[in-house]
Design an enzyme around this catalytic site. Structure first.
Site, mmCIF file in Angstrom:
data_model
loop_
_atom_site.group_PDB
_atom_site.id
_atom_site.type_symbol
_atom_site.label_atom_id
_atom_site.label_comp_id
_atom_site.label_asym_id
_atom_site.label_seq_id
_atom_site.Cartn_x
_atom_site.Cartn_y
_atom_site.Cartn_z
ATOM 1 N N HIS A 48 28.426 41.501 44.068
ATOM 2 C CA HIS A 48 28.596 40.352 44.810
ATOM 3 C C HIS A 48 29.249 40.593 46.100
ATOM 4 O O HIS A 48 29.009 39.893 47.067
ATOM 5 C CB HIS A 48 29.766 39.383 44.132
ATOM 6 C CG HIS A 48 29.080 38.988 42.886
ATOM 7 N ND1 HIS A 48 29.898 38.405 41.751
ATOM 8 C CD2 HIS A 48 27.962 39.083 42.205
ATOM 9 C CE1 HIS A 48 29.231 38.048 40.959
ATOM 10 N NE2 HIS A 48 28.010 38.445 40.909
ATOM 11 N N GLU B 174 30.818 42.653 40.491
ATOM 12 C CA GLU B 174 31.516 42.199 41.462
ATOM 13 C C GLU B 174 31.249 43.256 42.713
ATOM 14 O O GLU B 174 31.316 42.963 43.873
ATOM 15 C CB GLU B 174 33.270 42.535 41.026
ATOM 16 C CG GLU B 174 33.656 41.820 39.820
ATOM 17 C CD GLU B 174 33.440 40.321 40.182
ATOM 18 O OE1 GLU B 174 33.030 40.054 41.242
ATOM 19 O OE2 GLU B 174 33.735 39.432 39.189
ATOM 20 N N GLU C 250 35.798 39.013 45.839
ATOM 21 C CA GLU C 250 34.957 39.730 44.841
ATOM 22 C C GLU C 250 35.661 41.080 44.584
ATOM 23 O O GLU C 250 35.646 41.732 43.409
ATOM 24 C CB GLU C 250 33.577 39.817 45.288
ATOM 25 C CG GLU C 250 33.084 38.496 45.722
ATOM 26 C CD GLU C 250 32.459 37.847 44.498
ATOM 27 O OE1 GLU C 250 32.801 38.134 43.483
ATOM 28 O OE2 GLU C 250 31.884 36.664 44.751
ATOM 29 N N HIS D 213 31.346 36.172 33.529
ATOM 30 C CA HIS D 213 32.664 36.224 33.881
ATOM 31 C C HIS D 213 33.839 35.054 32.927
ATOM 32 O O HIS D 213 34.639 35.613 32.595
ATOM 33 C CB HIS D 213 32.927 36.418 35.397
ATOM 34 C CG HIS D 213 32.132 37.519 35.812
ATOM 35 N ND1 HIS D 213 32.049 37.424 37.154
ATOM 36 C CD2 HIS D 213 31.044 38.311 35.463
ATOM 37 C CE1 HIS D 213 31.163 38.284 37.636
ATOM 38 N NE2 HIS D 213 30.743 39.115 36.595
ATOM 39 N N GLU E 95 28.402 34.721 37.216
ATOM 40 C CA GLU E 95 29.558 34.092 36.905
ATOM 41 C C GLU E 95 30.007 33.735 35.441
ATOM 42 O O GLU E 95 31.257 33.734 34.738
ATOM 43 C CB GLU E 95 30.132 33.108 37.995
ATOM 44 C CG GLU E 95 30.379 33.558 39.292
ATOM 45 C CD GLU E 95 31.341 34.574 39.589
ATOM 46 O OE1 GLU E 95 32.167 34.389 38.732
ATOM 47 O OE2 GLU E 95 31.169 35.265 40.525
ATOM 48 N N GLU F 179 37.423 31.967 38.143
ATOM 49 C CA GLU F 179 36.123 31.852 37.957
ATOM 50 C C GLU F 179 35.728 30.723 37.176
ATOM 51 O O GLU F 179 34.641 30.065 37.309
ATOM 52 C CB GLU F 179 35.805 33.187 37.173
ATOM 53 C CG GLU F 179 35.878 34.235 38.172
ATOM 54 C CD GLU F 179 35.523 35.900 37.676
ATOM 55 O OE1 GLU F 179 34.831 36.481 38.320
ATOM 56 O OE2 GLU F 179 35.726 36.114 36.394
#
Lengths: 346, 513
Positions: free
Chosen positions: B129, B126, B96, B227, B224, B190
């Protein structure tokens, strides 16, 4: 399924992150969720870089800043800001702005805003500031990559996000004003940012910031010089004064919310400077570096401030008085560092 | 209100300008040509983003602090599963963190306002996370019955031999050409691997009595998908310029290799060896998420541009069936160098392995018999010592840091090759080729075996601080519970001397001459 441990059982171990030396009496949640995520080759992560950058430089490099520090991981954001409280705070701030602006828009109060103030104050001065905020964001996003500890990188990331939020708040407010029928320019203000003489000093200092490679210098230049001298003059003096003169509550609220973030970012940057100045081995070196930065950036910020003179006059402020007042405040701001700025002409 | 935000969203992408007074040199140069305008993968303003994330945070942290604590969300977890979280979670935090750094690279290097909007939001995600995962590690340390491996996870991971390959891979997120980093993180890491990671691991965790990990992981996975959109939007921008195609194909090949080399053996070992209540095998998850979804549907969208799936995709399909067994066996054999307790497979586990991986017991049964026989310190031997006495230990790859036991324990592709004045170990021809292209990128550290050549295993354990508060009982143990846990003195009595396999190889070679 968990076996209950008895006292003296060798498996009954520590229940918190004892590898972190807390800044206070107890380990804070901020410290627990932030520290030592960035590998520290001088600490626990001894093997060093396993895959370097294409040019062979390491993942993190001591020479990424002229500042030196025995332990960058000793840095703590005094606001103890990590993602959750940050997002919670930003959500509250944005909600209060949104609620108030909506209320004034729906009640018709926004549409009755003084036309001359809207045109020359908000349109010609406030709107182009979105570019200034955006430029600082770009510099901060780079700085977070290079910062030498996770606590610093987190502070820089949140600072970068603040700047995006402020830029977007200006844009959103402008859209509301246009929608409310306020007589204000409809373009995004880029022409003023690029061409209006009052902004050229500001643009120059922001472009210098965006081209600066030293991540700590970016933090110091932004939060200890540009924000208090340039942004502070525009937001806290020129715009706040102009808004209060004609009873523009909406602008005052947005400025106040952004001001809270600037105060938080100033506080963490002061702590960074204190860390550097308290460094056992390199205090004198850091004193010289920081003095040089403040001196050099103050020169450019002063030029920007001079350029803003006509904007100050528009709201009835004396530019010379504003200049003296802002510099006096700034001197009080940096006085605790005992940097002997006068000796380098600052 | 929506229209207002939509207008604002278009406006905020027009805040860049061409500098006149100062112009920065590219700080993260890229070989790719990128268009200045593309599709926007993230149509949110910070105001909307904060409201959305704040609600998710309230739900997740509220659930953890209230419901999970009251219901004993992790104290009821299967110990086998819980123990392996001591390496899984701290490894993830660096992924992360590297991902946050990657966004700094991209924001600086990619002159495209649309893409930059997505990168900014991902940068904040991030931070979210790694904060969430650290919070979860602390939660485990407060509630798990053997807390030290959690409470000191971030310290112990730094030297750990199974964390190092992860770190090496995650460094590609933040140390490469910015677009190569995007390919490594967003397109490969990812898009291909977060579903098997955050979704499949959630299923396994819940089945094994761990309700805290799913609470956090599902919240992470909800970010995610954005992402992945960033990765796809970046790819779309890259593909719009024909000169980029060969570069992209090379990066896809390289980054998939680097990612798969670590992730498949690591995740495979975690899934297949640390489930107690068993669901699907790693190979089954891999086939569903990597082979079909990513290698099939996702890569098919790139075919019209002349991009083909990574050249080693099919190789990895095999690696997802063999690599985890090799990695797990070495991890179990090296249990004294780890900081969690192991639980060897039972007869019921062997039945499952046989069903999922036919022929398993014939290949690996002998190791497990040996492992169980040496679980008691009174036996005076460790599996690692026995392995080292029979043959030189596998070297760690100079590039990917994986041990030279892949793709199969009994058919590794390890190679030890002279490069200039030095002899270097590689796990494969592919890693050697990466080294040959940019040797300087992999020479900034001292390999484990060079550092500890000639050391007694007990002294490495002490050097790494892998003993508990009494100063002698090991953090790692070969079984979950024992009346007589292993101590560092037991290890010393075993007399295991670590010898550099590269040195041994070269000596052997010279002896033959």
């Amino acid at each position: 399924m968990t076996k209950d441990r008895e006292k003296g059982d060798p498996y009954d171990g520590p229940r918190d992150f004892g590898y972190i030396t807390p800044a206070g009496r107890r380990l804070s949640e901020y410290e627990a969720v932030t520290l030592y995520i960035q590998p520290d080759p001088k600490g626990f992560d001894r093997p060093g870089d396993l895959t370097t950058r294409p040019d062979g430089r390491g993942t993190w490099n001591e020479d990424s800043t002229a500042m030196r520090c025995e332990d960058w991981f000793a840095f703590r954001d005094p606001a103890e800001m990590w993602q959750r409280p940050y997002i919670s705070r930003q959500t509250d701030q944005e909600r209060s702005i949104d609620r108030l602006i909506r209320h004034w828009a729906e009640s018709g109060a926004l549409g009755q805003l003084d036309g001359e103030w809207a045109r020359s104050g908000l349109g010609e001065i406030y709107l182009p500031c979105a570019f200034m905020e955006h430029g600082i964001f770009r510099a901060m996003a780079y700085a977070q990559r290079e910062a030498l500890s996770d606590t610093l990188a987190t502070a820089l990331t949140l600072n970068a996000t603040d700047k995006v939020r402020h830029a977007q708040d200006i844009v959103l407010y402008h859209i509301e004003l246009v929608a409310a029928g306020v007589p204000i320019r409809e373009d995004n203000g880029k022409a003023s940012w690029i061409g209006d003489p009052i902004f050229q000093g500001c643009r120059r200092v922001i472009e210098r910031l965006m081209a600066t490679d030293d991540w700590a210098e970016i933090a110091v230049a932004t939060n200890l010089v540009i924000e208090p001298l340039v942004a502070g003059s525009i937001y806290d003096e020129i715009l706040a004064h102009g808004a209060s003169r004609i009873g523009d509550m909406a602008t005052t609220v947005i400025l106040a919310e952004a001001g809270r973030d600037r105060a938080r970012n100033l506080a963490w940057t002061r702590r960074l400077v204190e860390l550097a100045l308290d460094d056992k081995a390199d205090s004198d070196h850091n004193r010289s570096v920081i003095t040089g930065w403040l001196s050099s950036w103050r020169t450019d910020a002063t030029a920007a401030l001079t350029g803003l003179g006509p904007a100050a006059q528009r709201v009835g402020l004396d530019p010379d008085h504003l200049n003296d007042q802002v510099h006096a405040s700034w001197s009080r701001l940096v006085e605790p560092f005992d940097l002997k700025l006068a000796e380098v002409g600052a | 209100m929506t229209d207002r935000f939509a207008v604002a969203h278009d406006r905020v992408k027009d805040l860049d300008w061409e500098p006149d007074y100062f112009r920065a040199e590219p700080r993260y140069p890229t070989r790719y040509k990128l268009p200045k305008k593309t599709k926007d993968p993230f149509k949110h303003l910070i105001r909307q983003y904060c409201a959305m994330e704040n609600e998710k945070d309230d739900r997740q942290y509220g659930s953890l602090t209230d419901l999970c604590t009251r219901t004993g969300a992790i104290s009821n977890a299967e110990p086998r599963w819980a123990e392996v979280q001591k390496i899984v979670l701290p490894t993830l935090t660096l992924a992360e963190y590297g991902a946050a750094k990657c966004q700094g690279l991209l924001i600086d290097a990619v002159e495209n306002a649309e893409l930059r909007q997505g990168y900014l939001a991902q940068m904040m995600d991030e931070v979210r996370h790694y904060n969430q995962q650290m919070w979860l590690i602390r939660y485990w340390s407060k509630h798990w019955s053997d807390p030290e491996g959690f409470a000191y996870a971030l310290k112990h991971k730094g030297q750990n031999l199974f964390y190092r390959p992860g770190r090496s891979f995650f460094e590609t997120f933040m140390n490469s050409d910015p677009i190569s980093s995007s390919v490594s993180l967003q397109v490969m890491g990812e898009t291909a691997y977060t579903n098997p990671l955050f979704v499949a691991m959630t299923e396994i965790a819940a089945a094994n009595g761990d309700n805290a990990t799913p609470t956090v992981f599902l919240s992470i996975q909800s970010d995610e998908s954005r992402h992945m959109a960033n990765g796809y939007a970046t790819l779309a921008a890259v593909l719009s310029e024909p000169d980029n195609i060969p570069l992209l194909q090379q990066d896809l090949n390289d980054m998939f290799w680097r990612g798969s080399r670590f992730l498949d053996p690591f995740m495979g070992a975690v899934y297949d060896y640390f489930q107690k209540v068993r669901l699907k095998s790693y190979a089954e998850y891999w086939d569903e998420w990597i082979w079909e979804d990513w290698g099939g549907a996702y890569m098919a969208r790139l075919e019209p541009f002349g991009i083909t799936p990574p050249v080693t995709l099919e190789y990895s399909k095999n690696l997802a069936r063999t690599g985890q067994h090799a990695a797990a066996i070495l991890a179990y054999a090296a249990w004294p160098l780890n900081y969690w307790r192991f639980d060897p497979p039972t007869e019921a586990d062997f039945e499952w392995f046989e069903e999922k991986y036919p022929g398993y017991y014939d290949l690996y049964g002998n190791f497990w018999d040996l492992y169980k026989a040496l679980a008691d310190p009174s036996e005076g031997a460790t599996p690692l010592g026995v392995m080292a006495s029979v043959q030189r230990l596998p070297a760690f790859c100079r590039v990917c840091q994986m041990p030279g036991i892949l793709p199969e324990l009994f058919a590794p592709t390890e190679r030890i090759v002279q490069k200039g004045d030095q002899w270097e170990a590689f796990c494969s021809a592919e890693c050697e080729a990466l080294f040959d292209r940019e040797p300087h990128r992999y020479l900034a550290y001292t390999p484990f075996f060079t550092r500890y050549d000639g050391w007694d295993l007990a002294d490495i354990i002490l050097d790494w601080g892998l003993v508990r508060a009494d100063g002698k009982t090991l953090l790692g143990q070969p079984v979950l519970e024992s009346d007589r846990p292993w101590t560092v003195d037991d290890i010393r009595r075993c007399g295991v001397e670590i010898q550099d396999p590269v040195r041994l190889y070269v000596e052997e070679l010279r002896g033959q001459k």
